[in-house]
Scaffold this motif. Structure first.
Motif, PDB file in Angstrom:
ATOM      1  N   VAL A  72     -10.047   7.433 -17.739  1.00  0.00           N
ATOM      2  CA  VAL A  72     -10.591   7.021 -16.438  1.00  0.00           C
ATOM      3  C   VAL A  72     -10.400   8.136 -15.409  1.00  0.00           C
ATOM      4  O   VAL A  72     -11.325   8.471 -14.653  1.00  0.00           O
ATOM      5  N   GLY A  73      -9.206   8.731 -15.393  1.00  0.00           N
ATOM      6  CA  GLY A  73      -8.974   9.839 -14.469  1.00  0.00           C
ATOM      7  C   GLY A  73      -9.871  11.024 -14.746  1.00  0.00           C
ATOM      8  O   GLY A  73     -10.372  11.668 -13.821  1.00  0.00           O
ATOM      9  N   ILE A  75     -12.872  10.947 -16.162  1.00  0.00           N
ATOM     10  CA  ILE A  75     -14.244  10.610 -15.737  1.00  0.00           C
ATOM     11  C   ILE A  75     -14.379  10.724 -14.222  1.00  0.00           C
ATOM     12  O   ILE A  75     -15.352  11.299 -13.711  1.00  0.00           O
ATOM     13  N   LEU A  76     -13.392  10.196 -13.487  1.00  0.00           N
ATOM     14  CA  LEU A  76     -13.435  10.307 -12.021  1.00  0.00           C
ATOM     15  C   LEU A  76     -13.379  11.771 -11.573  1.00  0.00           C
ATOM     16  O   LEU A  76     -14.075  12.167 -10.626  1.00  0.00           O
ATOM     17  N   TYR A  77     -12.580  12.572 -12.258  1.00  0.00           N
ATOM     18  CA  TYR A  77     -12.478  13.988 -11.899  1.00  0.00           C
ATOM     19  C   TYR A  77     -13.820  14.689 -12.128  1.00  0.00           C
ATOM     20  O   TYR A  77     -14.259  15.483 -11.295  1.00  0.00           O
ATOM     21  N   ILE A  79     -16.783  13.305 -12.164  1.00  0.00           N
ATOM     22  CA  ILE A  79     -17.759  12.815 -11.188  1.00  0.00           C
ATOM     23  C   ILE A  79     -17.592  13.546  -9.858  1.00  0.00           C
ATOM     24  O   ILE A  79     -18.565  13.942  -9.226  1.00  0.00           O
ATOM     25  N   ARG A  80     -16.338  13.744  -9.439  1.00  0.00           N
ATOM     26  CA  ARG A  80     -16.081  14.365  -8.128  1.00  0.00           C
ATOM     27  C   ARG A  80     -16.171  15.886  -8.161  1.00  0.00           C
ATOM     28  O   ARG A  80     -16.588  16.503  -7.193  1.00  0.00           O
ATOM     29  N   GLY A 111      -5.628   7.201  -5.234  1.00  0.00           N
ATOM     30  CA  GLY A 111      -6.978   7.361  -5.763  1.00  0.00           C
ATOM     31  C   GLY A 111      -7.321   8.765  -6.198  1.00  0.00           C
ATOM     32  O   GLY A 111      -8.468   9.037  -6.547  1.00  0.00           O
ATOM     33  N   SER A 112      -6.369   9.663  -6.206  1.00  0.00           N
ATOM     34  CA  SER A 112      -6.630  11.025  -6.644  1.00  0.00           C
ATOM     35  C   SER A 112      -6.920  11.036  -8.143  1.00  0.00           C
ATOM     36  O   SER A 112      -6.137  10.523  -8.937  1.00  0.00           O
ATOM     37  N   SER A 113      -8.038  11.636  -8.530  1.00  0.00           N
ATOM     38  CA  SER A 113      -8.390  11.664  -9.955  1.00  0.00           C
ATOM     39  C   SER A 113      -7.396  12.508 -10.741  1.00  0.00           C
ATOM     40  O   SER A 113      -7.039  12.154 -11.873  1.00  0.00           O
TER      41      SER A 113
END
Length: 167
Positions: A72-73, A75-77, A79-80, A111-113
């Motif tokens: 999850v982290g 994927i978020l990283y 994306i950002r 919320g930091s990836s």
């Protein structure tokens, strides 16, 4: 006749009828029927089986959960920051917030990836530590002092290696 054939002839067994040897049945673990029987079998109903099941599930689900958090982290990283160019000319060390377990948890909660990825790695490290802690509790419950001492020594070593620099 060669030496090998002579040896074979000398060790050959006579032709005999096969005999059936009955297999002895092991007595149940009842002290009245078989006081000297080895009754330390692991059955699904035994305490040891329950503890081993708990520990195996802890490791299985701990690794699964830690991997899911890292995924999850990641994927978020992506994306950002997935489209940002990478500059390898200069080495930049980790920010201060990612240098301690408490900082990692704080960054992940905010919320930091990168913090979420680091939290997943921290969870993967904490999983075997939790296994040793639960083993220690099981040995305390069974009053097995040799394994209590060994587990306590291992647990303290693991905790010191993880947290010792911060205290």
């Amino acid at each position: 006749m060669s030496e090998r054939d002579r040896h074979w002839k000398a060790t050959e067994l006579p032709n005999t009828q096969a005999s059936v040897i009955p297999i002895q049945q092991t007595p149940d673990c009842d002290e009245e029927l078989a006081p000297a029987a080895n009754c330390d079998r692991i059955t699904p109903e035994s305490e040891q089986w329950q503890i081993e099941l708990l520990l195996s599930n802890l490791l299985r689900y701990g690794v699964f959960f830690a991997s899911a958090v890292v995924l999850v982290g990641g994927i978020l990283y992506l994306i950002r920051h997935g489209t940002e160019p990478v500059d390898y000319k200069y080495f930049l060390s980790e920010p201060d917030e990612f240098r301690s377990p408490f900082g990692i948890v704080k960054a992940a909660v905010s919320g930091s990836s990168r913090g979420i990825i680091q939290l997943g790695v921290l969870l993967s490290i904490a999983t075997p530590i939790a296994r040793v802690a639960i083993s220690l509790l099981a040995f305390l419950w069974r009053r097995d002092f040799t394994y209590i001492a060994i587990s306590l020594f291992v647990l303290l070593g693991l905790l010191y290696s993880l947290l010792g620099a911060y205290f």
